[in-house]
Write a protein that holds these residues in place. Structure first.
Motif, mmCIF file in Angstrom:
data_model
loop_
_atom_site.group_PDB
_atom_site.id
_atom_site.type_symbol
_atom_site.label_atom_id
_atom_site.label_comp_id
_atom_site.label_asym_id
_atom_site.label_seq_id
_atom_site.Cartn_x
_atom_site.Cartn_y
_atom_site.Cartn_z
ATOM 1 N N HIS A 248 -5.066 12.616 13.716
ATOM 2 C CA HIS A 248 -4.145 11.416 13.323
ATOM 3 C C HIS A 248 -4.841 10.297 12.731
ATOM 4 C CE1 HIS A 248 -0.320 12.648 14.565
ATOM 5 N NE2 HIS A 248 -0.726 13.169 15.814
ATOM 6 N N LEU B 214 -4.974 7.662 9.323
ATOM 7 C CA LEU B 214 -4.289 7.673 8.111
ATOM 8 C C LEU B 214 -4.962 7.958 6.880
ATOM 9 C CD1 LEU B 214 -2.923 4.033 9.006
ATOM 10 C CD2 LEU B 214 -1.963 6.189 9.667
ATOM 11 N N HIS C 292 1.317 12.201 28.083
ATOM 12 C CA HIS C 292 2.131 11.312 27.454
ATOM 13 C C HIS C 292 2.561 9.980 28.369
ATOM 14 C CE1 HIS C 292 3.229 14.350 24.291
ATOM 15 N NE2 HIS C 292 2.259 13.577 23.906
ATOM 16 N N ARG D 121 -4.805 7.591 3.517
ATOM 17 C CA ARG D 121 -4.992 6.821 2.367
ATOM 18 C C ARG D 121 -6.179 5.547 2.841
ATOM 19 N NH1 ARG D 121 0.107 7.184 1.961
ATOM 20 N NH2 ARG D 121 0.061 5.073 2.294
ATOM 21 N N ARG E 47 -11.603 4.639 16.735
ATOM 22 C CA ARG E 47 -10.343 3.716 17.008
ATOM 23 C C ARG E 47 -9.823 3.678 18.271
ATOM 24 N NH1 ARG E 47 -5.889 7.016 14.132
ATOM 25 N NH2 ARG E 47 -6.158 8.472 15.951
ATOM 26 N N ASP F 261 0.678 -1.235 0.020
ATOM 27 C CA ASP F 261 0.063 -0.310 0.103
ATOM 28 C C ASP F 261 0.951 1.196 -0.045
ATOM 29 O OD1 ASP F 261 -2.863 0.455 -0.109
ATOM 30 O OD2 ASP F 261 -2.526 1.533 1.846
ATOM 31 N N ARG G 282 4.682 10.906 11.580
ATOM 32 C CA ARG G 282 3.518 11.068 12.160
ATOM 33 C C ARG G 282 2.677 9.871 12.200
ATOM 34 N NH1 ARG G 282 0.335 15.652 12.949
ATOM 35 N NH2 ARG G 282 -1.191 14.770 12.033
ATOM 36 N N GLU G 283 2.682 9.027 10.886
ATOM 37 C CA GLU G 283 2.236 7.752 10.886
ATOM 38 C C GLU G 283 2.573 6.790 11.732
ATOM 39 O OE1 GLU G 283 2.144 6.056 6.972
ATOM 40 O OE2 GLU G 283 1.917 4.094 7.819
ATOM 41 N N LEU H 230 1.631 7.456 15.457
ATOM 42 C CA LEU H 230 0.309 6.994 15.710
ATOM 43 C C LEU H 230 0.186 5.521 15.957
ATOM 44 C CD1 LEU H 230 -2.606 5.772 13.718
ATOM 45 C CD2 LEU H 230 -2.683 7.311 15.974
ATOM 46 N N PHE I 232 -6.606 12.571 19.686
ATOM 47 C CA PHE I 232 -5.478 13.725 19.442
ATOM 48 C C PHE I 232 -6.268 14.812 18.714
ATOM 49 C CE2 PHE I 232 -3.188 9.762 18.820
ATOM 50 C CZ PHE I 232 -2.238 9.936 19.842
ATOM 51 N N VAL J 179 6.369 9.804 21.073
ATOM 52 C CA VAL J 179 6.042 11.140 21.786
ATOM 53 C C VAL J 179 6.448 12.250 20.541
ATOM 54 C CG1 VAL J 179 6.537 12.948 23.333
ATOM 55 C CG2 VAL J 179 5.908 10.861 24.130
ATOM 56 N N LEU K 6 4.655 11.791 17.128
ATOM 57 C CA LEU K 6 3.278 12.446 17.010
ATOM 58 C C LEU K 6 3.382 13.764 17.055
ATOM 59 C CD1 LEU K 6 1.580 10.152 19.677
ATOM 60 C CD2 LEU K 6 1.081 10.275 17.606
ATOM 61 N N PHE L 172 -6.400 6.675 22.765
ATOM 62 C CA PHE L 172 -6.001 8.125 22.389
ATOM 63 C C PHE L 172 -6.599 8.669 21.223
ATOM 64 C CE2 PHE L 172 -1.743 6.154 23.614
ATOM 65 C CZ PHE L 172 -1.286 6.874 24.556
ATOM 66 N N SER M 134 -5.336 16.755 16.370
ATOM 67 C CA SER M 134 -5.357 16.633 14.890
ATOM 68 C C SER M 134 -5.716 15.500 14.280
ATOM 69 C CB SER M 134 -4.036 16.984 14.499
ATOM 70 O OG SER M 134 -3.152 16.153 14.963
ATOM 71 N N ALA N 146 1.329 4.841 19.118
ATOM 72 C CA ALA N 146 0.355 4.879 19.895
ATOM 73 C C ALA N 146 -0.685 3.854 20.234
ATOM 74 C CB ALA N 146 -0.206 6.339 19.912
#
Lengths: 394, 227
Positions: free
Chosen positions: B96, B98, B52, B100, B157, A12, A300-301, A304, B92, A388, A391, B90, B94, A307
């Motif tokens: 967060h 994915l 955190h 696509r 999620r 992907d 960022r991905e 996440l 957030f 941390v 993110l 969590f 923004s 997390a």
């Protein structure tokens, strides 16, 4: 994370950056294609030459002046037709001993001319070397003893001089001396870029007169049986050394020639593969580079994913698979391209090429390994990212 | 019932180029199942650092922190990841999500790392999207949804693994006030079903809706108040 899932995610990710993935793969594609094609050409050439040497037959013994050692200069021949007689007595059958004196000459017929290897030979050459005639007849013993000026043309020379016309009975000149064509050989083709059909066989006596010499360049003996070939080899060299105490002589069998040629061509193939391997390495560096960019872009991905429960290993595996996928897809495309290139070379040029399964398996394996090696560093970097920090990245 | 998270004298000091910067200077806090807690403070007060830590994304440099009854100080990054996956959800500011990936696959993501098969993941994600009122958005991608919808996907999620604590960091920060209200209402209804909700916010109005409030300043809790 399940492996199937990791593959899906990796695929992907590659799809999301289609152009970049393709360009990154290109380095691997070219590298693998080069390896496959060049190894194919090397293997093909080796096979062709071995086949030609094997065509001589396993019981052929070639006798040349000098020592056949690496670094030794070719020696001037001291052999004459008397030596041929002496060797024939050792062998016990004069039909099994061929003699040659060779010289490059310009052959003319009317207004046409061709450069050919003139071979002064005995009448037994077709039996010793197994040569077939296309037309006419070969030299006879009388031709040899009387030094008659008759010639048998190689297929290439015949075509150059006479085109589609029948050359039998026509006049040619070799080094300005007139000869009559009595036969032509079947076509042999090329080897290592040398045209083997550009030759003219004439009686050895006529050739010696033309060149103003008594010498013979070499002998070829078709031994009666394979088992005694080494024994015969020693006997022949001893006889010649006895007659010419100041000269060295060497006798080589087909097996020895194959061994030497095989070594040389093996090294050649290895060098070609190594050069191609360098481009594969460069392709690998490209993959590594892009993977590092990809890790940075997707920080960022990664944050996440961590997390929500991705372990460092999950992330590492994901990026490693991505790199391996890049190089293995590139590897498969490269194999296809390499095979196509090799087949085209084989079909369109005189250079032969042979695709071997081991070279394909090797190319695929190497491309996967390249992916692992060059994917490990980016993958580790991704896996170790602090969630941390990741993110927070914009 | 055991407390979901217990922090005792927790501190966190960052090492920035050899200078140690204390972000948290001894915070004690207990989050029980079903709590509805707001952590309020200005930027730099240490509330994000605390969040955190509570979420198991980071480890304290001092004090003890128990998440789901486990002391995080001895855990490897891999074990921490497992703990987060099982205990914490969590949300957030923004979102967060994915980009696509469809709403359903975004919601299913935590289940991937739990090793649950694709079919079951999808079923549970679809069910969870139903609970946040997005049954009609299952196959939509984030860019096809409004901010409020995206935050609902993020909440689904966070909930899909059945966590005991939902940590929401400025969940309404990127939303207009009406949408923000509905997101808060959703969090509150989930809280009513028994999930502990921890809101981290600088918005006093948002914080006022929580049952408990903690105000932070300079890495310390300066006041605690019940609504």
């Amino acid at each position: 994370m399940r492996v199937a899932e990791a593959w899906r995610v990796a695929l992907d990710a590659l799809r999301a950056n289609r152009l970049r993935s393709v360009l990154t793969m290109l380095g691997v594609v070219i590298g693998v294609a080069a390896v496959v094609a060049l190894v194919g050409i090397g293997t093909g050439t080796k096979g062709q030459i071995e086949q030609q040497v094997e065509g001589l037959g396993s019981n052929l013994l070639l006798v040349v002046p000098g020592r056949l050692e690496a670094g030794s200069a070719p020696a001037a021949s001291t052999m004459t037709l008397d030596d041929v007689e002496a060797v024939a007595r050792v062998v016990g059958d004069r039909d099994r001993v061929a003699a040659t004196i060779a010289s490059g000459e310009t052959v003319r017929a009317g207004s046409r001319s061709a450069f050919a290897s003139m071979q002064g030979v005995l009448d037994n050459t077709p039996t010793v070397f197994v040569r077939r005639l296309d037309r006419g007849s070969y030299l006879t013993r009388t031709d040899v003893t009387t030094g008659r000026r008759v010639a048998v043309l190689g297929a290439g020379t015949a075509t150059t001089l006479f085109g589609d016309r029948d050359p039998i009975g026509r006049q040619i000149t070799i080094g300005g001396v007139r000869f009559r064509v009595i036969g032509t050989f079947e076509r042999l083709g090329q080897s290592l870029g040398v045209d083997r059909d550009s030759e003219v066989h004439v009686p050895v006596t006529a050739a010696q007169r033309l060149l103003g010499t008594e010498r013979i360049d070499g002998l070829a003996i078709r031994a009666p049986d394979r088992e005694r070939i080494n024994q015969l080899s020693t006997a022949v060299v001893d006889t010649l050394t006895e007659r010419h105490p100041d000269s060295d002589f060497s006798a080589v069998t087909q097996e020895q020639i194959l061994g030497v040629l095989g070594d040389i061509l093996g090294v050649l193939t290895g060098v070609l593969a190594a050069i191609a391997g360098i481009s594969l390495l460069v392709g690998g560096v490209g993959v590594s580079n892009i993977m590092l960019v990809s890790v940075r872009e997707r920080t960022r991905e990664i944050g996440l994913r961590k997390a929500v429960g991705a372990r460092p290993r999950d992330i590492g595996v994901q990026f490693l698979l991505e790199a391996v996928l890049l190089t293995t897809i590139g590897g498969v495309l490269g194999m296809a391209l390499g095979v196509t290139a090799a087949l085209l070379v084989d079909a369109l040029s005189p250079v032969p090429a042979a695709i071997t399964w081991w070279s394909l398996a090797l190319a695929f394996g190497v491309s996967a390994i390249v992916g692992i090696i060059f994917g490990v560093v980016p993958a580790q970097r991704a896996g170790r990212l602090d969630p941390v920090v990741a993110l927070r990245t914009e | 019932m055991t407390a979901a998270i217990v922090a005792t004298g927790v501190s966190r000091t960052y090492d920035l180029d050899g200078v140690s910067v204390p972000a948290l200077r001894g915070v004690s806090l207990t989050i029980e199942p079903g709590d509805y807690l707001a952590i309020v403070g200005t930027s730099g007060s240490g509330k994000s650092t605390l969040m955190h830590l509570l979420g198991g994304l980071d480890r304290p440099t001092g004090g003890t922190l128990l998440i789901g009854g486990r002391d995080v100080s001895g855990l490897t990054p891999g074990e921490m990841a497992k703990l987060r996956n099982e205990t914490i959800g969590f949300v957030f500011q923004s979102f967060h999500l994915l980009a696509r990936t469809t709403a359903r696959d975004n919601v299913a993501l935590p289940l991937v790392y739990r090793g649950i098969g694709r079919r079951e993941r999808r079923a549970r994600a679809t069910e969870m999207l139903g609970r946040v009122g997005l049954s009609h958005r299952v196959d939509h991608r984030p860019n096809q949804m409004s901010g409020g919808e995206q935050q609902r996907v993020a909440i689904a999620r966070a909930l899909v693994t059945g966590p005991s604590v939902l940590l929401a960091d400025e969940p309404t920060g990127n939303l207009d006030s009406a949408t923000g209200q509905s997101v808060l209402a959703l969090l509150e209804s989930l809280n009513a079903e028994g999930v502990a909700v921890v809101l981290v916010t600088h918005d006093r109005e948002v914080a006022a809706r929580a049952e408990h409030q903690i105000v932070m300043r300079d890495g310390l809790i300066v006041s605690e108040a019940d609504a």
